[in-house]
Design a protein around this motif. Structure first.
Motif, PDB file in Angstrom:
ATOM      1  N   ALA A  97      -1.059  28.883  18.014  1.00  0.00           N
ATOM      2  CA  ALA A  97       0.290  28.577  18.513  1.00  0.00           C
ATOM      3  C   ALA A  97       0.241  27.363  19.437  1.00  0.00           C
ATOM      4  O   ALA A  97       1.162  26.532  19.448  1.00  0.00           O
TER       5      ALA A  97
ATOM      6  N   LEU B  99      21.260  10.111  23.612  1.00  0.00           N
ATOM      7  CA  LEU B  99      20.404  11.273  23.882  1.00  0.00           C
ATOM      8  C   LEU B  99      21.223  12.540  24.130  1.00  0.00           C
ATOM      9  O   LEU B  99      20.793  13.636  23.776  1.00  0.00           O
TER      10      LEU B  99
ATOM     11  N   GLY C 110      13.105  16.456  20.838  1.00  0.00           N
ATOM     12  CA  GLY C 110      13.088  17.097  22.156  1.00  0.00           C
ATOM     13  C   GLY C 110      14.107  18.218  22.271  1.00  0.00           C
ATOM     14  O   GLY C 110      13.941  19.114  23.109  1.00  0.00           O
TER      15      GLY C 110
ATOM     16  N   LEU D  17      12.608  21.559  21.975  1.00  0.00           N
ATOM     17  CA  LEU D  17      11.766  21.924  23.126  1.00  0.00           C
ATOM     18  C   LEU D  17      12.616  22.503  24.255  1.00  0.00           C
ATOM     19  O   LEU D  17      12.180  23.381  24.981  1.00  0.00           O
ATOM     20  N   ILE D  18      13.841  21.979  24.395  1.00  0.00           N
ATOM     21  CA  ILE D  18      14.741  22.501  25.432  1.00  0.00           C
ATOM     22  C   ILE D  18      15.321  23.841  24.986  1.00  0.00           C
ATOM     23  O   ILE D  18      15.334  24.822  25.733  1.00  0.00           O
TER      24      ILE D  18
ATOM     25  N   SER E 228       4.072  19.500  17.982  1.00  0.00           N
ATOM     26  CA  SER E 228       5.470  19.215  18.370  1.00  0.00           C
ATOM     27  C   SER E 228       5.511  18.051  19.355  1.00  0.00           C
ATOM     28  O   SER E 228       6.365  17.172  19.270  1.00  0.00           O
ATOM     29  N   LEU E 229       4.563  18.091  20.300  1.00  0.00           N
ATOM     30  CA  LEU E 229       4.528  17.048  21.329  1.00  0.00           C
ATOM     31  C   LEU E 229       4.217  15.677  20.710  1.00  0.00           C
ATOM     32  O   LEU E 229       4.873  14.678  21.022  1.00  0.00           O
TER      33      LEU E 229
ATOM     34  N   GLY F 167       2.175  23.736  19.207  1.00  0.00           N
ATOM     35  CA  GLY F 167       2.826  23.081  20.341  1.00  0.00           C
ATOM     36  C   GLY F 167       2.374  21.640  20.496  1.00  0.00           C
ATOM     37  O   GLY F 167       3.180  20.740  20.746  1.00  0.00           O
TER      38      GLY F 167
ATOM     39  N   SER G  74      14.425  26.088  22.732  1.00  0.00           N
ATOM     40  CA  SER G  74      13.574  27.254  22.482  1.00  0.00           C
ATOM     41  C   SER G  74      13.392  28.129  23.729  1.00  0.00           C
ATOM     42  O   SER G  74      13.734  29.319  23.701  1.00  0.00           O
ATOM     43  N   PRO G  75      12.913  27.566  24.855  1.00  0.00           N
ATOM     44  CA  PRO G  75      12.769  28.438  26.037  1.00  0.00           C
ATOM     45  C   PRO G  75      14.115  28.846  26.638  1.00  0.00           C
ATOM     46  O   PRO G  75      14.272  29.964  27.126  1.00  0.00           O
ATOM     47  N   TRP G  76      15.101  27.938  26.563  1.00  0.00           N
ATOM     48  CA  TRP G  76      16.421  28.212  27.144  1.00  0.00           C
ATOM     49  C   TRP G  76      17.104  29.369  26.412  1.00  0.00           C
ATOM     50  O   TRP G  76      17.620  30.302  27.042  1.00  0.00           O
TER      51      TRP G  76
ATOM     52  N   GLN H   8      15.309  32.668  27.149  1.00  0.00           N
ATOM     53  CA  GLN H   8      15.636  33.206  28.475  1.00  0.00           C
ATOM     54  C   GLN H   8      17.029  33.829  28.490  1.00  0.00           C
ATOM     55  O   GLN H   8      17.260  34.864  29.115  1.00  0.00           O
TER      56      GLN H   8
ATOM     57  N   TRP I 294      21.015  13.149  33.767  1.00  0.00           N
ATOM     58  CA  TRP I 294      21.755  14.119  32.939  1.00  0.00           C
ATOM     59  C   TRP I 294      20.963  14.490  31.675  1.00  0.00           C
ATOM     60  O   TRP I 294      20.893  15.651  31.292  1.00  0.00           O
TER      61      TRP I 294
ATOM     62  N   PHE J 290      15.343  17.360  29.340  1.00  0.00           N
ATOM     63  CA  PHE J 290      14.214  16.918  28.519  1.00  0.00           C
ATOM     64  C   PHE J 290      12.894  17.243  29.230  1.00  0.00           C
ATOM     65  O   PHE J 290      11.954  17.771  28.621  1.00  0.00           O
TER      66      PHE J 290
ATOM     67  N   LEU K 232      19.742  15.328  21.878  1.00  0.00           N
ATOM     68  CA  LEU K 232      19.073  16.445  22.562  1.00  0.00           C
ATOM     69  C   LEU K 232      19.791  17.761  22.268  1.00  0.00           C
ATOM     70  O   LEU K 232      19.178  18.828  22.235  1.00  0.00           O
TER      71      LEU K 232
ATOM     72  N   TYR L 168      12.445  19.529  31.433  1.00  0.00           N
ATOM     73  CA  TYR L 168      12.298  20.995  31.405  1.00  0.00           C
ATOM     74  C   TYR L 168      11.642  21.438  30.086  1.00  0.00           C
ATOM     75  O   TYR L 168      10.707  22.240  30.085  1.00  0.00           O
TER      76      TYR L 168
ATOM     77  N   ALA M  26      29.973  20.605  26.530  1.00  0.00           N
ATOM     78  CA  ALA M  26      30.086  19.835  27.782  1.00  0.00           C
ATOM     79  C   ALA M  26      29.011  18.754  27.846  1.00  0.00           C
ATOM     80  O   ALA M  26      29.277  17.614  28.249  1.00  0.00           O
ATOM     81  N   PHE M  27      27.789  19.107  27.434  1.00  0.00           N
ATOM     82  CA  PHE M  27      26.671  18.161  27.485  1.00  0.00           C
ATOM     83  C   PHE M  27      26.939  16.946  26.585  1.00  0.00           C
ATOM     84  O   PHE M  27      26.724  15.797  26.977  1.00  0.00           O
TER      85      PHE M  27
ATOM     86  N   LEU N  69       6.733  23.339  27.280  1.00  0.00           N
ATOM     87  CA  LEU N  69       5.777  23.198  26.172  1.00  0.00           C
ATOM     88  C   LEU N  69       4.354  23.015  26.702  1.00  0.00           C
ATOM     89  O   LEU N  69       3.414  23.691  26.254  1.00  0.00           O
TER      90      LEU N  69
END
Lengths: 470, 40
Positions: free
Chosen positions: A290, A30, A161, A164-165, A297-298, A294, A167-169, A172, B19, B24, A34, B26, A197-198, B31
């Motif tokens: 929209a 993941l 996923g 999903l992380i 996507s879910l 969403g 897009s908003p990150w 911002q 981690w 995920f 991710l 978030y 790092a991730f 959404l």
């Protein structure tokens, strides 16, 4: 030339010690998926790039498009190396390329050299996407021989996923740093460092099971093989041999048609729902459209885990019968119901997209069933060319037909009815291809081990010898 | 003093699932928030 400092990346240095929990492997997968799933959130950068560098929409889409092309190519051609060098090496390469791609792009934006963004994100990052996508597949299947669908479902759900992380990150971050060249360059640089790092956690965490390892509770000698219905081989087929089998190309057709049909709705979801219900008493506004995107996507993401896990219980061929058969029926429902019911439209589309995601997530387990675990990652990489083909076919069909219907003066559901019938037809063709899948002929099996037998359960599969006579 | 191996493995399991699970969660929360906003 060898680098002793990097020897920890070798397969031999990543063998799990006694007592290592297999549940540590999905998070490793993941952490890669991710991160690389960010590619689907590239659109966040399009408008700022166009404004700050004076680009057209086509130009700003180039890094994404090239990235997807490189994903397919590097997965197809790098799969065998990934199998040989092991998952830790592959994850390290993926992390390095994906992270470096962002850093080169940051340099490109800061210096006003857009070609560096194209090369950085599209080419270098694209190699990271392809190698990263296939890197954990083979390892997960070896750790979860009893639940391969669930294991690969978790990883491939992560790819969904990731957007999903991101897009908003990313949005911002652009708000904080600004949407000028300096702000975009800083955003790219932070993305490169953070994703590096991730993903590094996955590199450090991933382990391959020791020789002869079996999951807890597995019967001795069965290597954890589930004795259920379906076609499950204990033989191994190499990637080079796999592409010579009809089974590989039948699954290629199945994946290509399932993805083509799904992308048909996914790519036009917002305008489709708006135009479908434009003439009704309750038209769909831009905001609700929209929200519909969403929801899709879910369900795309949830379908990857739920349906792929279900395939461990009901068998791979049966789950594809559902994806393709029920999917075709749902397309017909939308085409025939037109704009009579919004609920029917939304629920049908959600189910179709969940099957689209499920099709992606279940295919590695289907490959494992037919070709064994030996080079399943490399075989999966080669099969992903079906995805690239579908990525072109699906939008092409829907857009071309909608444009021609519009030119003919049609509006509302009539713009899409022909496309919907075509998508149903494609899924029925995929259903037929799935029905034609038989166990692989023993002449393609690897000789080592001598355990080249094919399990026949529920009368669905036959022995390898019989299968070869078909 | 060395901690027993199973306890260390459990801590590692929790840490690595957090981690990947927190980012995920978030993403999913963002959404869901947007979908609710758009339909409300």
């Amino acid at each position: 030339m060898t680098f002793p400092a990097l020897s920890f990346l070798d397969r031999s240095h990543s063998i799990a010690p006694p007592g290592w929990s297999r549940w540590l492997v999905p998070p490793a997968a993941l952490s890669i998926h991710l991160a690389i799933g960010q590619v689907y959130a590239w659109s966040v950068f399009k408008a700022p790039l166009e404004e700050s560098l004076g680009l057209s929409g086509t130009q700003s889409a180039l890094p994404f498009q090239l990235g997807i092309v490189m994903l397919g190519l590097s997965a197809a051609f790098g799969g065998t190396v990934v199998e040989r060098r092991g998952p830790r090496w592959a994850m390290f390469v993926a992390a390095t390329c994906f992270s470096a791609g962002f850093c080169v792009s940051a340099l490109g934006v800061a210096s006003g050299q857009y070609w560096l963004v194209v090369v950085g994100y599209g080419v270098i990052g694209g190699v990271g996407l392809g190698i990263g996508y296939i890197s954990p597949v083979s390892t997960l299947i070896k750790w979860f021989p009893d639940r391969p669908g669930m294991a690969t479902g978790i990883a491939i759900m992560g790819f969904g996923g990731g957007a999903l992380i991101a897009s908003p990150w990313s949005s911002q971050m652009l708000s904080s740093f600004g949407t000028g060249t300096g702000g975009i360059a800083t955003t790219f640089l932070v993305h490169g460092l953070a994703y590096g790092a991730f993903m590094l956690v996955g590199v450090l965490l991933v382990r391959v099971p020791p020789e002869g390892w079996r999951p807890p509770g597995a019967p001795s000698g069965a290597a954890g093989r589930p004795a259920r219905r379906g076609m499950i081989t204990t033989a191994d087929v190499s990637a080079n041999n796999a592409i010579r089998t009809p089974q590989f190309w039948l699954l290629w057709v199945v994946l290509c048609l399932n993805v083509t049909a799904g992308i048909g709705i996914l790519e036009k979801a917002a305008p489709m729902i708006t135009e479908f219900f434009a003439e009704t008493s309750a038209p769909v506004g831009v905001g609700a459209a929209a929200g519909f995107v969403g929801l899709l996507s879910l369900t795309n993401m949830i379908g990857r885990f739920v349906w792929s896990s279900t395939s461990d219980v009901i068998g791979r061929r049966n789950i594809y019968r559902v994806y393709l058969g029920v999917g075709a029926a749902l397309y017909l429902v939308i085409a025939l119901a037109t704009n009579s019911s919004k609920i029917v439209f939304v629920l049908s589309a959600m189910l179709i997209i969940s099957f689209y995601g499920g099709g992606f997530a279940t295919i590695p387990a289907y490959l494992k069933d037919l070709f064994g675990t030996y080079q399943v990652g490399a075989i999966h990489g080669r099969l992903l060319t079906a995805w690239s083909t579908a990525g072109v076919l699906g939008p092409l069909i829907v857009n071309a037909i909608a444009d021609s219907q519009e030119a003919a003066g049609r509006q509302g559901p009539a713009l899409y009815t022909t496309s919907l019938f075509i998508m149903a037809g494609l899924l029925i063709a995929g259903f037929v291809a799935n029905e034609l899948v038989r166990p692989v002929h023993p002449r393609f099996h690897e000789p080592a081990g001598g355990s080249t037998r094919t399990e026949a359960v529920s009368g669905e599969a036959v022995s390898g010898k019989e299968a070869g006579s078909r | 003093m060395t901690e027993p191996a199973p306890r260390r493995r459990t801590a590692l399991l929790v840490a690595v699932w957090l981690w990947v699970g927190l980012p995920f969660a978030y993403g999913v929360a963002e959404l869901v928030r947007k979908v609710v906003q758009l339909f409300s």
